[in-house]
Design a protein around this motif. Structure first.
Motif, PDB file in Angstrom:
ATOM      1  N   GLY A   3       0.268  -1.200  -0.034  1.00 37.90           N
ATOM      2  CA  GLY A   3      -0.106   0.354  -0.180  1.00 37.90           C
ATOM      3  C   GLY A   3       1.257   1.235   0.031  1.00 37.90           C
ATOM      4  N   ASP A   4       1.874   1.472   0.023  1.00 38.21           N
ATOM      5  CA  ASP A   4       2.993   2.130  -0.237  1.00 38.21           C
ATOM      6  C   ASP A   4       2.936   3.232  -1.570  1.00 38.21           C
ATOM      7  N   ASP A   5       2.891   4.123  -1.749  1.00 37.70           N
ATOM      8  CA  ASP A   5       2.773   4.551  -3.291  1.00 37.70           C
ATOM      9  C   ASP A   5       2.746   6.157  -3.418  1.00 37.70           C
ATOM     10  N   VAL A   6       3.706   6.206  -2.095  1.00 36.91           N
ATOM     11  CA  VAL A   6       4.589   7.132  -2.272  1.00 36.91           C
ATOM     12  C   VAL A   6       5.615   7.998  -2.980  1.00 36.91           C
ATOM     13  N   CYS A   7       5.629   8.219  -3.567  1.00 36.71           N
ATOM     14  CA  CYS A   7       6.185   8.861  -4.527  1.00 36.71           C
ATOM     15  C   CYS A   7       7.527   9.035  -4.200  1.00 36.71           C
ATOM     16  N   VAL A   8       8.698   8.514  -4.715  1.00 39.51           N
ATOM     17  CA  VAL A   8      10.467   9.291  -4.224  1.00 39.51           C
ATOM     18  C   VAL A   8      11.148   8.786  -5.513  1.00 39.51           C
ATOM     19  N   THR A   9      12.382   9.201  -5.459  1.00 37.36           N
ATOM     20  CA  THR A   9      13.386   9.521  -6.356  1.00 37.36           C
ATOM     21  C   THR A   9      13.711   7.668  -6.219  1.00 37.36           C
ATOM     22  N   ALA A  10      14.258   7.061  -7.290  1.00 41.25           N
ATOM     23  CA  ALA A  10      14.167   5.742  -7.901  1.00 41.25           C
ATOM     24  C   ALA A  10      15.640   5.755  -7.126  1.00 41.25           C
ATOM     25  N   ALA A  11      16.478   6.136  -6.590  1.00 41.81           N
ATOM     26  CA  ALA A  11      17.422   5.449  -5.206  1.00 41.81           C
ATOM     27  C   ALA A  11      16.685   5.594  -4.464  1.00 41.81           C
ATOM     28  N   ALA A  12      15.672   6.531  -3.356  1.00 36.04           N
ATOM     29  CA  ALA A  12      14.962   5.925  -2.556  1.00 36.04           C
ATOM     30  C   ALA A  12      14.026   4.985  -2.830  1.00 36.04           C
ATOM     31  N   ARG A  13      13.713   4.241  -3.720  1.00 40.28           N
ATOM     32  CA  ARG A  13      12.967   3.016  -4.058  1.00 40.28           C
ATOM     33  C   ARG A  13      13.470   1.959  -4.326  1.00 40.28           C
ATOM     34  N   ASP A  14      15.193   1.679  -4.801  1.00 38.49           N
ATOM     35  CA  ASP A  14      15.899   0.793  -3.987  1.00 38.49           C
ATOM     36  C   ASP A  14      16.493   0.963  -3.203  1.00 38.49           C
ATOM     37  N   GLN A  15      16.691   2.129  -1.985  1.00 37.92           N
ATOM     38  CA  GLN A  15      16.921   1.687  -0.810  1.00 37.92           C
ATOM     39  C   GLN A  15      16.017   1.052  -0.183  1.00 37.92           C
ATOM     40  N   ALA A  16      15.114   1.497  -0.390  1.00 41.31           N
ATOM     41  CA  ALA A  16      13.768   0.613   0.367  1.00 41.31           C
ATOM     42  C   ALA A  16      13.489  -0.534  -0.170  1.00 41.31           C
ATOM     43  N   ALA A  17      14.024  -1.212  -0.841  1.00 47.84           N
ATOM     44  CA  ALA A  17      13.478  -2.565  -1.386  1.00 47.84           C
ATOM     45  C   ALA A  17      15.570  -3.220  -0.419  1.00 47.84           C
ATOM     46  N   ASP A  18      16.784  -2.310  -1.031  1.00 49.55           N
ATOM     47  CA  ASP A  18      17.921  -3.156  -0.165  1.00 49.55           C
ATOM     48  C   ASP A  18      18.013  -3.320   1.142  1.00 49.55           C
ATOM     49  N   ASP A  19      16.762  -1.727   1.972  1.00 51.55           N
ATOM     50  CA  ASP A  19      16.916  -2.261   3.598  1.00 51.55           C
ATOM     51  C   ASP A  19      15.822  -3.556   3.658  1.00 51.55           C
ATOM     52  N   ASN A  20      14.973  -3.961   2.799  1.00 51.42           N
ATOM     53  CA  ASN A  20      13.732  -4.770   3.384  1.00 51.42           C
ATOM     54  C   ASN A  20      14.406  -5.878   3.041  1.00 51.42           C
ATOM     55  N   ALA A  21      15.437  -6.172   1.295  1.00 53.57           N
ATOM     56  CA  ALA A  21      15.819  -7.251   1.182  1.00 53.57           C
ATOM     57  C   ALA A  21      17.484  -8.023   2.725  1.00 53.57           C
ATOM     58  N   ASN A  22      17.279  -7.173   3.546  1.00 54.49           N
ATOM     59  CA  ASN A  22      18.646  -7.378   4.477  1.00 54.49           C
ATOM     60  C   ASN A  22      18.453  -6.889   5.910  1.00 54.49           C
ATOM     61  N   GLN A  23      17.072  -7.634   6.679  1.00 52.30           N
ATOM     62  CA  GLN A  23      16.694  -7.289   7.776  1.00 52.30           C
ATOM     63  C   GLN A  23      17.814  -8.292   8.777  1.00 52.30           C
ATOM     64  N   ASN A  24      18.067  -9.192   8.090  1.00 56.47           N
ATOM     65  CA  ASN A  24      18.501 -10.122   8.710  1.00 56.47           C
ATOM     66  C   ASN A  24      19.875  -9.294   9.479  1.00 56.47           C
ATOM     67  N   GLY A  25      20.004  -9.814  10.396  1.00 59.24           N
ATOM     68  CA  GLY A  25      21.525  -8.666  11.458  1.00 59.24           C
ATOM     69  C   GLY A  25      21.097  -7.063  12.023  1.00 59.24           C
ATOM     70  N   ARG A  26      20.002  -6.971  11.983  1.00 55.71           N
ATOM     71  CA  ARG A  26      19.456  -5.576  12.007  1.00 55.71           C
ATOM     72  C   ARG A  26      18.306  -5.701  13.384  1.00 55.71           C
ATOM     73  N   HIS A  27      18.149  -6.576  14.090  1.00 57.61           N
ATOM     74  CA  HIS A  27      17.282  -7.115  14.725  1.00 57.61           C
ATOM     75  C   HIS A  27      17.962  -7.809  15.851  1.00 57.61           C
ATOM     76  N   GLU A  28      17.596  -7.253  17.101  1.00 60.31           N
ATOM     77  CA  GLU A  28      18.361  -7.347  18.583  1.00 60.31           C
ATOM     78  C   GLU A  28      16.896  -9.128  19.056  1.00 60.31           C
ATOM     79  N   GLY A  29      17.097  -9.297  19.321  1.00 59.03           N
ATOM     80  CA  GLY A  29      16.473 -10.908  19.898  1.00 59.03           C
ATOM     81  C   GLY A  29      15.405 -10.641  20.612  1.00 59.03           C
ATOM     82  N   ASP A  30      14.644  -9.317  20.842  1.00 54.97           N
ATOM     83  CA  ASP A  30      13.343  -8.951  21.720  1.00 54.97           C
ATOM     84  C   ASP A  30      12.600  -7.831  20.757  1.00 54.97           C
ATOM     85  N   GLY A  31      13.102  -7.885  19.019  1.00 48.60           N
ATOM     86  CA  GLY A  31      12.618  -7.495  18.043  1.00 48.60           C
ATOM     87  C   GLY A  31      12.463  -6.097  17.461  1.00 48.60           C
ATOM     88  N   SER A  32      13.767  -5.800  18.608  1.00 47.51           N
ATOM     89  CA  SER A  32      13.909  -3.965  18.538  1.00 47.51           C
ATOM     90  C   SER A  32      14.959  -4.196  17.676  1.00 47.51           C
TER      91      SER A  32
END
Length: 192
Positions: A30-59
């Motif tokens: 549902g996220d249809d906010v218009c951004v630059t292609a670089a910002a869209r690619d950053q969001a996709a990269d962040d989504n794909a690389n969540q492993n290692g970014r969370h603590e055991g409690d989810g923070s």
């Protein structure tokens, strides 16, 4: 002499498309906010690389914060990315195709967007309310229980939103009141 008649239906999503130079972010459903292609690619990269970014409690681990496009968005990103995400979201109304300004009887005034509690909900609300509505819709099944009103009885502390007739999404009482206020104010938020 007989008349031949034809019905032509023209559909377009031109008015929901981004202005030239921008693309939909698509960081979450549902996220249809218009951004630059670089910002869209950053969001996709962040989504794909969540492993290692969370603590055991989810923070989020040190050096990362929740992106927070909606309250359901638990992606951990750098503070710089979070700041850019917030700026992009704030600038969203200015980045849609300008054809939105001549869209017809349901077009919202500047700073308002359709709530979209369902596919036919064209009540104009602030963007933050639309995102809250998406969050509530996504959480709906977890807020239902089998009870006196059937299988969609709300769990304790929640009530039906009633944004439209038959709306059985369970929300907090203050969000139901907000839906009522938004419904009452809807015509004052539509372009004249």
């Amino acid at each position: 002499m007989t008349e031949d008649a034809a019905t032509v239906t023209v559909t377009t999503d031109l008015t929901t498309k981004c202005r030239f130079g921008f693309v939909p972010r698509n960081a979450i459903a549902g996220d249809d906010v218009c951004v630059t292609a670089a910002a869209r690619d950053q969001a996709a990269d962040d989504n794909a690389n969540q492993n290692g970014r969370h603590e055991g409690d989810g923070s989020c681990r040190t050096g990362y914060v929740f992106r927070g496009i909606t309250i359901m968005d638990a992606a951990c990103v750098t503070r710089e990315v979070k700041a850019q995400t917030d700026r992009d979201t704030a600038d969203a109304p200015n980045r849609l195709n300008t054809a939105k300004h001549v869209w017809g009887p349901n077009a919202c005034q500047d700073d308002y967007v359709w709530r979209m509690a369902d596919d036919s909900d064209y009540v104009c609300v602030p963007l933050t309310t639309r995102y809250q509505t998406l969050d509530d819709n996504a959480a709906a099944s977890g807020r239902w229980t089998d009870g006196p009103y059937g299988p969609k009885t709300c769990v304790a502390g929640y009530v039906w939103r009633e944004a439209f007739i038959g709306d059985r999404v369970c929300v907090t009482p203050d969000r139901r009141e907000q839906a009522r206020v938004d419904n009452d104010a809807s015509w004052s938020r539509v372009r004249a």
